[in-house]
Design an enzyme around this catalytic site. Sequence first.
Site, PDB file in Angstrom:
ATOM      1  N   THR A   1       0.641  -1.254  -0.024  1.00 52.47           N
ATOM      2  CA  THR A   1      -0.088   0.035  -0.148  1.00 52.47           C
ATOM      3  C   THR A   1       0.980   1.308   0.071  1.00 52.47           C
ATOM      4  O   THR A   1       2.055   1.150   0.260  1.00 52.47           O
ATOM      5  CB  THR A   1      -1.034  -0.040   1.188  1.00 52.47           C
ATOM      6  OG1 THR A   1      -0.213  -0.004   2.383  1.00 52.47           O
ATOM      7  CG2 THR A   1      -1.759  -1.172   1.374  1.00 52.47           C
TER       8      THR A   1
ATOM      9  N   GLY B   1      15.758  -2.059  -4.713  1.00 51.95           N
ATOM     10  CA  GLY B   1      15.226  -3.131  -5.774  1.00 51.95           C
ATOM     11  C   GLY B   1      15.770  -4.446  -6.206  1.00 51.95           C
ATOM     12  O   GLY B   1      15.806  -5.289  -4.849  1.00 51.95           O
TER      13      GLY B   1
ATOM     14  N   GLY C   1      10.947  10.118 -18.256  1.00 52.01           N
ATOM     15  CA  GLY C   1      10.396   8.963 -17.130  1.00 52.01           C
ATOM     16  C   GLY C   1      11.252   8.668 -16.071  1.00 52.01           C
ATOM     17  O   GLY C   1      10.858   7.823 -15.279  1.00 52.01           O
TER      18      GLY C   1
ATOM     19  N   LYS D   1      15.834   4.478   3.114  1.00 53.47           N
ATOM     20  CA  LYS D   1      16.399   3.138   2.606  1.00 53.47           C
ATOM     21  C   LYS D   1      17.692   3.063   3.616  1.00 53.47           C
ATOM     22  O   LYS D   1      17.754   1.864   3.968  1.00 53.47           O
ATOM     23  CB  LYS D   1      17.016   3.248   1.176  1.00 53.47           C
ATOM     24  CG  LYS D   1      15.790   3.360   0.133  1.00 53.47           C
ATOM     25  CD  LYS D   1      16.223   3.402  -1.246  1.00 53.47           C
ATOM     26  CE  LYS D   1      15.131   3.505  -2.297  1.00 53.47           C
ATOM     27  NZ  LYS D   1      15.688   4.162  -3.344  1.00 53.47           N
TER      28      LYS D   1
END
Lengths: 318, 192
Positions: free
Chosen positions: A77, A134, A186, A204
């Site tokens: 979420t 990631g 982008g 992080k």
Amino acid sequence: MRLVVIGTGSVGRSIAELAADYGHEIVGLADSAGAVIAEDGVDVADAFETKAADGTVGSADPADVFETSYDVLVEATTTVDDANPGFENAREALARDRDVVLANRDPVAKRFDELRELERNSDGTVKFGATVGGSLPIISILTDHRPSNIVSVRGVLNDTSNFILSRMAAEKLDYEHVLTEAKELGIADEDPSADVNGTDTAVKCTILSNMLSSYDESAIDDSITVDDVDTDGITNIPGSLLELAAQDSRTIRLIGEVNGNGVRVGPRLVPDDSPLAAEGAQNIVQIETTHSGTITLSGQGMDDHGTASAVFTDIDRL
Amino acid sequence: MMDQINRSESESLYATDGGSKIHKSAHTIRLELVDEPGSLLEALKPIVANEGNLLSIYHERGKKSPRGRVPVEVDFEATDRQYNSIIMAFRRSGFTVVETGKSQYSEEFIVLLAGDVIETDVTDTIERVRDGSNVSVIDVSLTPGQSEDEISGARFRLATQEGKMSETLEMLREITEEKGLKLIEPLTEVER
């Protein structure tokens, strides 16, 4: 594994859509307005068609996903307030002795001690490897090495700021110019403030620091929240300063640093030939160990599929 | 410390006998000069004025430093006290001393300051860094901003005694924070 996924933004959607490829089954899928629950597996494509038409994936009560028969809650979420709804969702799952895999950083960066307490009182486990770097397995490596053997972790943890600084240096352009270009490509979000003011990197680093602090023999004693991090960004660095750095074969990078002295985020001078001076939209992390030298990881910045893939790695480790 | 005291005592003894050379040792310094007539002569004055003995001068006119200056190597003999006065005189006259053969400052590093360093009194900034213990300012470069009269940053090349770098950085953090400048520190290894 039977998964419940909460959160159907781009990351939640990638997780739901790729789950079958990784041999998992989605038995519950919820967004803020509704849910779809199916003992024998949710039709994911159908659920997102419903969402496109009705604004929500289904008509069930989102709270009912916790009552279904599942193994792992995947939390994806977006935070509204005080690490919620992510934190409360994790609490609900742990209270029922289910495992939790977080794709959402805030419960770890903002309420780590409470999360650990809930985990201690549950048979369920919390994993959060997808929240930093990631697809770079930073947290896996930290876990696999004895955390007492980790001296420091430092590096470039925000690909947007790295793109901006390396373009400024290579093309002798100013910050605003490169930021506009990054948006067009982008690479930068429409609102890139968390990327360029250091907050994203600070979050992080907080997670890495907390993860290390939870081990007894670690160089890091106490858990922190993101507010404890000394944070500086790259917004007021003029292009001419990068040229000045270049005269000495150095460049400027936004570096996050985690060690026994605390956590710091800010622009730093880095030698041109350092791995941390890598150019473009990248993450580069150096893990300095006592006995195994320095381990350097680098790779493309995180996208939704990369995050989803890291979530499945966490699930495999449960 | 004892050694130093003894030496200065013996120095004062010899000072009465017409300036004996026996306590002078050889030093090599490397200066960077602006390529203008007379700058070499100007550069040698502090050595002569402080009674150092010039041994040799190597003037590399054809070879310019990255900052467009001409490097010069000067060998001279001087007592420790004379040597210190000479180096101080160089700094006062605004010369860039790049290397000194018998330097106590072994850790050299660079920091960048972003922001209007002129508006925030660059002379004061330099003086305050210089006043810090165990640190030497080797040189300072300013970089122009977008318009001609705007200065957008500076590079300080500093040297400290071994192990004193974090102390110096801490001092720089205080000065820049007070002046609203952004300090860009070098990334260094963790001190274990």
